[in-house]
Design an enzyme around this catalytic site. Structure first.
Site, PDB file in Angstrom:
ATOM      1  N   TYR A 107      17.793  -1.453   1.336  1.00  0.00           N
ATOM      2  CA  TYR A 107      17.042  -3.217   1.371  1.00  0.00           C
ATOM      3  C   TYR A 107      16.859  -3.368   2.239  1.00  0.00           C
ATOM      4  O   TYR A 107      17.849  -3.749   3.059  1.00  0.00           O
ATOM      5  CB  TYR A 107      17.466  -4.791   0.562  1.00  0.00           C
ATOM      6  CG  TYR A 107      16.745  -4.819  -0.683  1.00  0.00           C
ATOM      7  CD1 TYR A 107      15.735  -4.973  -0.931  1.00  0.00           C
ATOM      8  CD2 TYR A 107      17.749  -4.468  -1.985  1.00  0.00           C
ATOM      9  CE1 TYR A 107      14.987  -4.945  -1.870  1.00  0.00           C
ATOM     10  CE2 TYR A 107      16.853  -4.669  -3.416  1.00  0.00           C
ATOM     11  CZ  TYR A 107      15.589  -5.586  -3.291  1.00  0.00           C
ATOM     12  OH  TYR A 107      15.400  -5.276  -4.477  1.00  0.00           O
ATOM     13  N   GLU A 113      14.747  -6.888   3.503  1.00  0.00           N
ATOM     14  CA  GLU A 113      13.070  -7.972   3.224  1.00  0.00           C
ATOM     15  C   GLU A 113      13.193  -8.549   4.809  1.00  0.00           C
ATOM     16  O   GLU A 113      14.799  -8.190   5.740  1.00  0.00           O
ATOM     17  CB  GLU A 113      13.780  -8.280   2.640  1.00  0.00           C
ATOM     18  CG  GLU A 113      13.397  -8.640   1.113  1.00  0.00           C
ATOM     19  CD  GLU A 113      14.133  -9.459  -0.068  1.00  0.00           C
ATOM     20  OE1 GLU A 113      13.951 -10.518   0.350  1.00  0.00           O
ATOM     21  OE2 GLU A 113      13.753  -8.725  -0.884  1.00  0.00           O
ATOM     22  N   ASP A 135     -12.177  -2.802   4.472  1.00  0.00           N
ATOM     23  CA  ASP A 135     -11.338  -1.984   3.146  1.00  0.00           C
ATOM     24  C   ASP A 135     -11.752  -0.437   3.829  1.00  0.00           C
ATOM     25  O   ASP A 135     -13.084   0.095   3.674  1.00  0.00           O
ATOM     26  CB  ASP A 135     -11.707  -2.079   1.959  1.00  0.00           C
ATOM     27  CG  ASP A 135     -10.592  -1.670   1.365  1.00  0.00           C
ATOM     28  OD1 ASP A 135     -10.311  -0.326   2.170  1.00  0.00           O
ATOM     29  OD2 ASP A 135     -10.490  -1.601   0.064  1.00  0.00           O
ATOM     30  N   THR A 139      -5.384   2.657   2.253  1.00  0.00           N
ATOM     31  CA  THR A 139      -4.125   2.375   1.895  1.00  0.00           C
ATOM     32  C   THR A 139      -3.799   4.090   3.073  1.00  0.00           C
ATOM     33  O   THR A 139      -4.370   4.500   4.177  1.00  0.00           O
ATOM     34  CB  THR A 139      -5.083   3.484   0.834  1.00  0.00           C
ATOM     35  OG1 THR A 139      -5.855   4.433   0.721  1.00  0.00           O
ATOM     36  CG2 THR A 139      -4.782   2.687  -0.255  1.00  0.00           C
ATOM     37  N   LYS A 142      -5.281   9.030   1.255  1.00  0.00           N
ATOM     38  CA  LYS A 142      -6.599   9.999   1.232  1.00  0.00           C
ATOM     39  C   LYS A 142      -6.563  11.003   2.101  1.00  0.00           C
ATOM     40  O   LYS A 142      -6.044  11.863   2.812  1.00  0.00           O
ATOM     41  CB  LYS A 142      -7.494   8.831   1.142  1.00  0.00           C
ATOM     42  CG  LYS A 142      -7.027   7.353  -0.828  1.00  0.00           C
ATOM     43  CD  LYS A 142      -7.908   7.127  -0.654  1.00  0.00           C
ATOM     44  CE  LYS A 142      -7.955   6.352  -1.591  1.00  0.00           C
ATOM     45  NZ  LYS A 142      -7.210   4.842  -1.604  1.00  0.00           N
ATOM     46  N   ARG A 179       1.626   7.628  -0.258  1.00  0.00           N
ATOM     47  CA  ARG A 179       1.394   6.411  -1.531  1.00  0.00           C
ATOM     48  C   ARG A 179       1.667   5.285  -0.470  1.00  0.00           C
ATOM     49  O   ARG A 179       2.850   5.006  -0.551  1.00  0.00           O
ATOM     50  CB  ARG A 179       1.653   7.093  -2.539  1.00  0.00           C
ATOM     51  CG  ARG A 179       0.801   5.156  -3.523  1.00  0.00           C
ATOM     52  CD  ARG A 179       0.409   6.845  -5.341  1.00  0.00           C
ATOM     53  NE  ARG A 179       0.195   7.868  -4.815  1.00  0.00           N
ATOM     54  CZ  ARG A 179      -1.350   7.756  -5.454  1.00  0.00           C
ATOM     55  NH1 ARG A 179      -2.323   7.152  -5.116  1.00  0.00           N
ATOM     56  NH2 ARG A 179      -1.856   8.624  -4.874  1.00  0.00           N
TER      57      ARG A 179
HETATM   58  N1  DSN Z   1      -8.315   4.677  -7.464  1.00  0.00           N
HETATM   59  C1  DSN Z   1      -9.271   4.453  -5.589  1.00  0.00           C
HETATM   60  C2  DSN Z   1      -9.834   5.120  -5.847  1.00  0.00           C
HETATM   61  O1  DSN Z   1      -9.782   6.724  -6.878  1.00  0.00           O
HETATM   62  O2  DSN Z   1     -10.992   5.238  -4.466  1.00  0.00           O
HETATM   63  C3  DSN Z   1      -9.304   2.949  -5.531  1.00  0.00           C
HETATM   64  O3  DSN Z   1      -8.303   2.468  -4.977  1.00  0.00           O
END
Ligand code: DSN
Length: 429
Positions: free
Chosen positions: A51, A53, A197, A223, A226, A232
């Site tokens: 933990y 925080e 984004d 994110t 990707k 993730r």
């Molecule tokens: N679900 C993601 C995507 O496939 O682009 C975006 O959050």
């Protein structure tokens, strides 16, 4: 020897089957990738126990010396990767990163512009079934029907009419470079903040192969799993930190605060409790990998592969939204092929090719059926596949879609897919 196989054979079998699926099928979902063994070692390591925080040097728990070091490494590497003054590596996901930005810059009911979900946006850019569309007055802008690219006349008109406090650019199914500079001009004309984004192209941006939002946008979210190929999770970045005169917390505290201070306190304690320190450690590993020269080669190959797919699809008479791609993803309009997105996803699944059905701009079908599919090359490129394999995969996709009722052809294709996959193992043993 797997410890899990001994202690919990039931779930171990499920894990083993997922590994087999990932090894034996072609992963073309544009938002997925294969994290390295190093990233997974960190993500599956002992920091899951801790933990922490707070932030490095100012935690609410003892024993944080080493997780502090991990978070500081993640922050320093990310700052270097994108050339930013400030970042927060704690958001559990891209959606929570966006939520933190909205809660920092907006009051409930405030007006925001975002790209329509069916035109390539994202749930958190104002969809009525998402908190963003329920808490804030999101107005959607669109792509042009003829070009498939953002219609900046539409954006300018909507901005003049609605005077948004924030404009969101980027999305989850936009195959072209995000036009940060044009968004900045419009944001300036109405004195609006600009959020990029970059969840989809962030790896390409880090590699210098997609324009950077940093000089143009007040704040950037992404994110990490990707094109960036990490664990993730989510991140927030600010190129040049500055005061945020509109922030609700700034007003309440009676003192104007810096954006970085406000974002930190919105993330924790505003919307999250304990950070996922094992994931933050794994983010540090991924950012370290992305700083290496090989990552640029990998990212260039992602784009080369996507362009090779585009050429092949166009030769076969497919209609691609925007006519092609600048990035890792393709959005295919299947209307002229007499098959809907849901059926195409199922048929390709039978052939061992994983894609997702996707709305196309001006789609007449529902999000559960759709008229399109979205494809991406990050995962197959991680396996080491190149342009020859992309051309072969496109011809298999075409054969499957043209023979959607023929299970013999689909299972023959699945064997071809399995054979190709075995020549390009993801994790080997
Ligand atoms: N679900 C993601 C995507 O496939 O682009 C975006 O959050």
């Amino acid at each position: 020897m797997s410890f899990l196989a001994l202690t919990d054979p039931e779930i171990h079998t499920v894990l083993a089957r997922e590994l087999k699926r990932e090894e034996n099928t072609l992963e073309l979902i544009a938002s997925e990738n294969f994290a390295s063994l190093s990233v997974m070692e960190m993500a599956g390591g002992v920091m899951t126990n801790k933990y922490a925080e707070g932030y490095p040097g100012r935690r609410y728990y003892g024993g944080c010396d080493y997780v502090d070091e991990a978070e500081n490494l993640a922050r320093e590497r990310l700052k270097l990767l994108f050339g930013v003054d400030y970042c927060n590596v704690q958001p559990h996901s891209g959606s929570q990163a966006n939520m933190a930005v909205f809660m920092t810059f907006l009051e409930p009911g405030d007006t925001v512009l975002g790209l329509d979900l069916a035109h390539g946006g994202h749930l958190t850019h104002g969809s009525s079934v998402n908190f963003s569309g329920q808490l804030y007055n999101f107005i959607s802008y669109h792509v042009s029907k003829s070009t498939g690219r953002v219609n900046f006349d539409d954006v300018q008109d909507l901005a003049q009419k609605h005077r948004p406090k924030l404009i969101v650019c980027g999305g989850s199914a936009y195959p072209r470079f995000i036009e940060f500079e044009q968004f900045r001009e419009i944001a300036d004309s109405v004195n609006s903040y600009l959020l990029a984004d970059i969840a989809h192209p962030s790896g390409l941006i880090a590699a210098g192969l997609h324009p950077s939002p940093i000089p143009y946008c007040d704040i950037v979210t992404s994110t990490t799993h990707k094109t960036l190929r990490g664990p993730r999770g989510g991140i927030i970045m600010v190129g040049k930190d500055k005061e945020n005169p509109w922030g609700r917390k700034a007003q309440k505290s009676g003192r104007i605060k810096m954006i970085s201070e406000l974002i930190d306190s919105t993330v924790m304690p505003g919307i999250q409790g304990g950070p996922l320190m094992h994931i933050i450690g794994a983010k540090a590993v991924a950012f370290g990998e992305a700083l290496r020269p090989e990552f640029k080669t990998y990212s260039q190959n992602i784009i080369n592969n996507a362009k090779a797919m585009v050429d092949e699809f166009l030769t076969l008479g497919y209609n691609l939204i925007s006519g092609g791609t600048d990035t890792h993803l393709l959005l295919i309009d299947l209307t002229s092929k007499n098959i809907d997105g849901k059926t195409a996803e199922n048929v390709l699944g039978k052939a061992g090719i994983t894609v997702n059905k996707n709305m196309i701009p001006f789609d007449q079908r529902s999000p559960f059926i759709t008229s399109g599919i979205r494809l991406g090359t990050p995962a197959v490129t991680t396996r080491g596949m190149g342009k020859d394999e992309m051309r072969m995969i496109v011809s298999w996709i075409d054969t499957a879609l043209n023979n959607s009722d023929d299970d013999n052809i689909l299972s023959r294709l699945k064997k071809d897919v399995n054979n190709l996959c075995s020549s390009f193992p993801v994790y080997g043993h």
